[in-house]
Design an enzyme around this catalytic site. Structure first.
Site, PDB file in Angstrom:
ATOM      1  N   LYS A 283     -20.113  76.141   3.562  1.00 52.97           N
ATOM      2  CA  LYS A 283     -19.633  76.316   4.933  1.00 52.97           C
ATOM      3  C   LYS A 283     -19.081  74.974   5.383  1.00 52.97           C
ATOM      4  O   LYS A 283     -19.376  73.938   4.771  1.00 52.97           O
ATOM      5  CB  LYS A 283     -20.750  76.804   5.857  1.00 52.97           C
ATOM      6  CG  LYS A 283     -22.009  75.981   5.810  1.00 52.97           C
ATOM      7  CD  LYS A 283     -23.092  76.636   6.649  1.00 52.97           C
ATOM      8  CE  LYS A 283     -24.408  75.927   6.521  1.00 52.97           C
ATOM      9  NZ  LYS A 283     -25.491  76.563   7.227  1.00 52.97           N
ATOM     10  N   ASN A 286     -21.067  71.777   5.457  1.00 54.16           N
ATOM     11  CA  ASN A 286     -21.517  71.181   4.200  1.00 54.16           C
ATOM     12  C   ASN A 286     -20.357  70.629   3.373  1.00 54.16           C
ATOM     13  O   ASN A 286     -20.526  70.263   2.219  1.00 54.16           O
ATOM     14  CB  ASN A 286     -22.313  72.209   3.380  1.00 54.16           C
ATOM     15  CG  ASN A 286     -23.665  72.501   4.012  1.00 54.16           C
ATOM     16  OD1 ASN A 286     -24.197  71.670   4.760  1.00 54.16           O
ATOM     17  ND2 ASN A 286     -24.216  73.662   3.747  1.00 54.16           N
ATOM     18  N   THR A 321     -25.777  81.003   6.945  1.00 57.60           N
ATOM     19  CA  THR A 321     -25.166  81.462   8.185  1.00 57.60           C
ATOM     20  C   THR A 321     -24.389  82.740   7.854  1.00 57.60           C
ATOM     21  O   THR A 321     -23.592  82.716   6.930  1.00 57.60           O
ATOM     22  CB  THR A 321     -24.167  80.400   8.682  1.00 57.60           C
ATOM     23  OG1 THR A 321     -24.798  79.137   8.573  1.00 57.60           O
ATOM     24  CG2 THR A 321     -23.714  80.657  10.094  1.00 57.60           C
TER      25      THR A 321
END
Ligand code: ADP
Ligand code: MG
Length: 480
Positions: A283, A286, A321
Site C-alpha cells: 500500500k 509502505n 487495509t
C-alpha cells in the site's frame, strides 16, 4: 551518508568515548544532517556558527569549503544560546546571515531570534540544505530504552507509525550515521484470543526476510537489537516520505512519473516473488521515496506480514487495509491459501490511485459495500477523471485488478506489458537503481531488479479527493 571522523574534530564534539564526561555539563546536542557538518555537544552559554574562522564552530574546518553552499554562508551565520527568561531557561537561535537560517523549513530572518526545541532541524542558506538537528538533552528522555540500543544509537524524532509501533530517526554513536529504527514492543504482540497470531514470531520473520533480500528498491536492514521486551530493527533511512503522502499532496501523479515509480515497484515485487516471498501488505504507506524529487528511487518497506509462501504456514488472519486487499482474501475471509497474485492486485490498486488520485473502491457507495465492490471487481474509469490517461495504463490496471487470481497478470508478464515499452523511462529507472554502474543496459548480472510507479493524467481534471490521516478517498460520485 559518509561516516564522520572522530579524530580531527573540535572540542565538544560528541563521540562515544567522551559521552559520559560530556553528558553531565551538556544541555544540548547538534547532530549533523549534512555531510560537511559534525556532531557537537553544547555546554557553553553561547555558540557562533559560520564561514569565518573566529566562530566557535567555523564551517571551514570540516570539509565544508567544497560544499556548493559554502560561499552562501555568512561569516557568522547564526548563534545558539541558552538564556534564562521569565518563563524559564530557553535555547535560542539567532539568524545573523544574509541568506537565511531555517528552522524546520521556516526562515528565521536576519537579526531575528527564536526558541529552538528538541528535534528541530536547522538549514543554512537554502531550506533544503539541512545542517543540524538539535537535541535538547534536558528534555530527551531515553532512560527507558534498553542499554543495548543506547550503547550503539541515539534515537531522536518519530519518522512514522504503523501497526507495529513507532519508527524513529537514529544516529549511530561515534559516526553519527543516520538510520530509521523500527521499535517493536513485544508485549503488545503476545498471543491471545481465537484468531490471535504470534506476532512476535512474525516480526522475527520480517527480520529474516529483510536480511535475505538485496535490491535497490527494497529497504536495507543494518542491524537488529533484540532485548527481552523490545525489538529494534535498524533500517536504511529513506528521506522522501511515503508514496501515500506524495499522492495526497500532488492530487495525483502525471503518467510518465507514475510509470517510472510503478516500474520500480513491479521490479522489486517481481524480485520478491522470485525469492518465494509475498509481501501481502502493499500500500502507498509502505512504499517510501528516497528523495523529494518527483523522479526518485522507491523503497518497499514493512515486511511484517510477509511470508515465504512456499514455506507453508500461511497466516490465517489478515490485517491489511481492505482498500488494497485482493478479492480472494475477502471471499475466503482470510482462511484460504493465497498466492503471490495478491500482491499483483494490490499493485493494481496502487497504480489506480497514483494515476487518478482516488481509490477504485469507496466506502461511500450506497448501493454496494466495500467488500462486495472488491469481490466483484466493481471499479470503473470515469471519463471525467481518466480522459488524459493512456489506454495502456488502464489496460495494465485491469489486468492487475482481475478478480480471478488465476487469470490475473503475473508481475513477470506485467513487465512486458505495452505500457512499459518505454526505453527512456527504463533508462531513468536503471540510473536511479544503479547510479554507480553508469550503464543503461540493466542491472549488473545477478543483481535483482526493481519496480517503479507513476503515471501522468495529462490534461485530465484533478478529482476532488477527500483525504484523512490514513485513507485516500474517492471523489464524491465516481460513476460506477
Ligand atoms: P508498520 O509495520 O508499523 O506499519 P512500517 O515499517 O510500515 O511499520 O513503518 C511505519 C512508518 O514509518 C512508514 O510508513 C514510514 O512513514 C516510516 N518509516 C518506516 N521505515 C522507514 C525508513 N526506513 N526510513 C524512513 N521512514 C520509515
Ligand atoms: Mg506499514
Amino acid at each position: 551518508m559518509a561516516t564522520l571522523p572522530t579524530q580531527d574534530v573540535m572540542d565538544g564534539e560528541y563521540s562515544e568515548e567522551d559521552e559520559s564526561s560530556q553528558e553531565s555539563s551538556a544541555w544540548g546536542r547538534l547532530f549533523p544532517l549534512g555531510e560537511s557538518f559534525i556532531a557537537l555537544d553544547l555546554s557553553k552559554e553561547e555558540y557562533s556558527f559560520g564561514r569565518g574562522d573566529n566562530c566557535d564552530v567555523p564551517f571551514s574546518n570540516n570539509g565544508a569549503k567544497k560544499h556548493q553552499c559554502f560561499q552562501a554562508y555568512s561569516k557568522v551565520h547564526f548563534k545558539i544560546s541558552r538564556q534564562l527568561t521569565t518563563t524559564g531557561v530557553h535555547v535560542f537561535l539567532e539568524d545573523m546571515s544574509s541568506n537565511g537560517t531555517f528552522v524546520n523549513g521556516e526562515k528565521v530572518g536576519k537579526g531575528c531570534k527564536q526558541v529552538i526545541n528538541n528535534n528541530d532541524e536547522i538549514a543554512l542558506a537554502l531550506k533544503k540544505n539541512k545542517a543540524f538537528m538539535y537535541m535538547d538533552l534536558s528534555s530527551a528522555n531515553d532512560s527507558d530504552l534498553p542499554a543495548e540500543i543506547k550503547e550503539k544509537y541515539t534515537l531522536t524524532k518519530t519518522l512514522g507509525r504503523g501497526a507495529c509501533g513507532e519508527v524513529r530517526l537514529g544516529f549511530s554513536k561515534g559516526s553519527c550515521e543516520r538510520f530509521a529504527v523500527k521499535i517493536i514492543t513485544k508485549k503488545k504482540f503476545s498471543t491471545g484470543g481465537k484468531h490471535a497470531v504470534n506476532l512476535s514470531k512474525q516480526v522475527m520473520s520480517e527480520v529474516k526476510i529483510l536480511k535475505a533480500l538485496k535490491h535497490p528498491c527494497i529497504i536495507g536492514i543494518e542491524d537488529v537489537i533484540d532485548t527481552p521486551e523490545v525489538l529494534f530493527i535498524v533500517l536504511e533511512l529513506v528521506e522522501g516520505g511515503e508514496l501515500f503522502d506524495k499522492v495526497v499532496s500532488l492530487s495525483q501523479y502525471d503518467e510518465p512519473t507514475a510509470k517510472l515509480l510503478f516500474y520500480q515497484m513491479v521490479l522489486a515485487c517481481k524480485y520478491l516473488h522470485d525469492q518465494g516471498i509475498t509481501h501481502r501488505d502493499l500500500k502507498p504507506e509502505n512504499i517510501l521515496l528516497s528523495t523529494d524529487d518527483k523522479e526518485t528511487l522507491i523503497k518497499i518497506t514493512d515486511f511484517g506480514l510477509s511470508k515465504f509462501v512456499d514455506a507453508g504456514s500461511m497466516m490465517k488472519t489478515f490485517c491489511g487495509t481492505p482498500t488494497y486487499l485482493a478479492p480472494e482474501i475477502l471471499i475466503t475471509a482470510g482462511t484460504g491459501t493465497y498466492t503471490k497474485a495478491i500482491d499483483a492486485w494490490s499493485l493494481g490498486v496502487i497504480l489506480f490511485i497514483c494515476l487518478a488520485g482516488y481509490p477504485p473502491f469507496s466506502d461511500e457507495r450506497k448501493d454496494m459495500d466495500l467488500p462486495k465492490q472488491i469481490m466483484g471487481g466493481h471499479y470503473t474509469f470515469p471519463k471525467q477523471y481518466w480522459k488524459g490517461i493512456s489506454e495502456d495504463a488502464i489496460d495494465l490496471i485491469k489486468k492487475l485488478m482481475t478478480v480471478d487470481a488465476k487469470k490475473r497478470i503475473t508481475l513477470a508478464d506485467a513487465l512486458t506489458h505495452p505500457w512499459f515499452k518505454d526505453e527512456e523511462m527504463k533508462e531513468k529507472a536503471q540510473a536511479l537503481m544503479y547510479p554507480d554502474t553508469g550503464s543503461s543496459m540493466g542491472p549488473p548480472v545477478s543483481v535483482p531488479k526493481k519496480r517503479s510507479i507513476e503515471v501522468g493524467a495529462g490534461e485530465g481534471p484533478s478529482p476532488k479527493r477527500k483525504t484523512s490521516q490514513d485513507t485516500v478517498s474517492p471523489p464524491k460520485t465516481p460513476s460506477v
